[in-house]
Design an enzyme around this catalytic site. Structure first.
Site, PDB file in Angstrom:
ATOM      1  N   ASP A  13       0.795  -1.122  -0.292  1.00  0.00           N
ATOM      2  CA  ASP A  13      -0.010   0.028  -0.051  1.00  0.00           C
ATOM      3  C   ASP A  13       0.831   1.144  -0.096  1.00  0.00           C
ATOM      4  O   ASP A  13       1.806   1.334   0.866  1.00  0.00           O
ATOM      5  CB  ASP A  13      -1.078   0.042   1.238  1.00  0.00           C
ATOM      6  CG  ASP A  13      -1.876  -1.016   1.236  1.00  0.00           C
ATOM      7  OD1 ASP A  13      -2.081  -1.769   0.269  1.00  0.00           O
ATOM      8  OD2 ASP A  13      -2.766  -1.217   2.219  1.00  0.00           O
ATOM      9  N   ASP A 206     -20.916   2.287  13.477  1.00  0.00           N
ATOM     10  CA  ASP A 206     -22.041   1.886  14.040  1.00  0.00           C
ATOM     11  C   ASP A 206     -22.202   0.459  14.415  1.00  0.00           C
ATOM     12  O   ASP A 206     -23.235  -0.150  15.057  1.00  0.00           O
ATOM     13  CB  ASP A 206     -23.575   2.313  13.574  1.00  0.00           C
ATOM     14  CG  ASP A 206     -23.558   3.679  13.310  1.00  0.00           C
ATOM     15  OD1 ASP A 206     -23.176   4.518  14.415  1.00  0.00           O
ATOM     16  OD2 ASP A 206     -24.066   4.333  12.175  1.00  0.00           O
ATOM     17  N   ASP A 234     -11.116  -5.329   6.913  1.00  0.00           N
ATOM     18  CA  ASP A 234     -10.318  -6.558   6.936  1.00  0.00           C
ATOM     19  C   ASP A 234     -10.012  -7.210   8.082  1.00  0.00           C
ATOM     20  O   ASP A 234     -10.048  -8.387   8.485  1.00  0.00           O
ATOM     21  CB  ASP A 234      -9.076  -6.287   6.035  1.00  0.00           C
ATOM     22  CG  ASP A 234      -9.344  -5.805   4.743  1.00  0.00           C
ATOM     23  OD1 ASP A 234     -10.145  -6.372   4.074  1.00  0.00           O
ATOM     24  OD2 ASP A 234      -8.134  -5.186   4.227  1.00  0.00           O
TER      25      ASP A 234
HETATM   26  O1  RIB Z   1      -8.899  -3.159   2.768  1.00  0.00           O
HETATM   27  C1  RIB Z   1      -8.117  -2.347   2.648  1.00  0.00           C
HETATM   28  C2  RIB Z   1      -7.114  -3.022   1.623  1.00  0.00           C
HETATM   29  O2  RIB Z   1      -7.655  -2.875   0.346  1.00  0.00           O
HETATM   30  C3  RIB Z   1      -5.716  -2.283   1.512  1.00  0.00           C
HETATM   31  O3  RIB Z   1      -4.799  -3.058   2.499  1.00  0.00           O
HETATM   32  C4  RIB Z   1      -5.252  -2.244  -0.052  1.00  0.00           C
HETATM   33  O4  RIB Z   1      -4.287  -3.116  -0.382  1.00  0.00           O
HETATM   34  C5  RIB Z   1      -6.600  -2.712  -0.791  1.00  0.00           C
HETATM   35  O5  RIB Z   1      -6.695  -3.958  -1.089  1.00  0.00           O
END
Ligand code: RIB
Length: 284
Positions: A13, A206, A234
């Site tokens: 990223d 929320d 994630d």
């Molecule tokens: O959900 C976040 C992720 O989305 C980031 O880390 C980026 O790599 C994208 O895949």
């Protein structure tokens, strides 16, 4: 301890922080920049590991200056990387803009992630031996389908986070046990989600909503100081997978706490909390 296998993406990223996003054709000055390992698959694998499960990762990095760091972030977290391939060409990249409210915009270039088109015998054996298969949509969807079908045939629960969102075949939905979507994804997928036994909808600050055989309920959000929401979904999903065997109510509590903590720091993998931090927030 749950055994999780993630078949998914790993990317570097490139995170730029700005007070205001540029309009088309405009240049603005940013206030910070960092390179942080990410990718939805890798983030979810690390989140599941830190939330307390054993995790194996199936995916691919390239042969470039990011590959070693991407591999190391999984190794350092204790995620199994025996099935992480190295392929010619660049690793996956995500360009991320974070503004001062903590909201982000992301462009993902799959690169090495697009080469995950085959599952090896070892990948299939790992899927068959796992409690939960965790997938997203940053690798080819046919691979997700093959993994999900194999999981289904061997009694491994299939958790799909259909992000970046796209319409999927009825065959794939038929192999999914648990879907984790945000509000936008839920709206876009509409009735396609009706066939999924358990649907968890994240609601940002929320909390989250559950519907499934155990009825419907909301789990409230946890108030925190938001710095960057990247990777919060994630982290939520990884923690949910790690605690799924304790039932949806407990799993959603862990997931909401973990997801909230992930918003308090910059960067995806860098912000994923350890189990003890989640337990502290849950008051355990
Ligand atoms: O959900 C976040 C992720 O989305 C980031 O880390 C980026 O790599 C994208 O895949």
């Amino acid at each position: 301890m749950a055994r999780i296998v993630v078949v998914g993406s790993i990317s570097m990223d490139q995170v730029t922080v700005t007070g205001r996003r540029p309009e088309p054709g405009e240049t603005v000055l940013g206030t910070g920049f960092e390179m942080v390992p990410g990718g939805k698959g890798s983030n979810q694998a690390i989140a599941a590991r830190r939330a307390g499960s054993e995790v194996e990762f199936v995916g691919a990095v390239g042969r470039d200056l990011f590959a070693d760091r991407l591999r190391a972030v999984l190794d350092d977290a204790g995620v199994g990387t025996k099935q992480l391939r190295s392929v010619d060409g660049p690793s996956g990249i995500a360009t991320i803009i974070v503004d001062t409210s903590g909201e982000n915009s992301i462009i993902v270039v799959p690169a090495s992630n697009a080469t995950v088109t085959e599952l090896t015998e070892a990948d299939l054996a790992t899927i068959a031996a796992a409690d939960v298969l965790l997938c997203q949509l940053e690798i080819p969807v046919d691979t997700v389908l093959a993994a999900a079908r194999h999981a289904r045939a061997h009694g491994t629960a299939v958790l799909l986070n259909p992000s970046p969102v796209q319409q999927l075949s009825p065959e794939l939905w038929a192999a999914v046990d648990i879907a984790v979507v945000n509000k936008g994804e839920a709206a876009e997928l509409g009735s396609a989600l009706d066939t999924v036994p358990h649907v968890v909808t994240t609601l940002g600050g929320d909390g989250a909503h559950y519907r499934g055989p155990d009825g419907e309920f909301d789990t409230p959000g946890v108030a925190v100081e938001v710095v960057d929401t990247t990777g919060a979904g994630d982290t939520f999903t990884g923690a949910l997978a790690a605690h799924w065997h304790e039932g949806p109510r407990t799993a959603l509590s862990w997931a909401c706490a973990a997801g909230a903590l992930a918003t308090t720091k910059l960067g995806a993998s860098a912000s994923i909390p350890q189990r003890e931090e989640i337990e502290r927030l849950l008051g355990r």
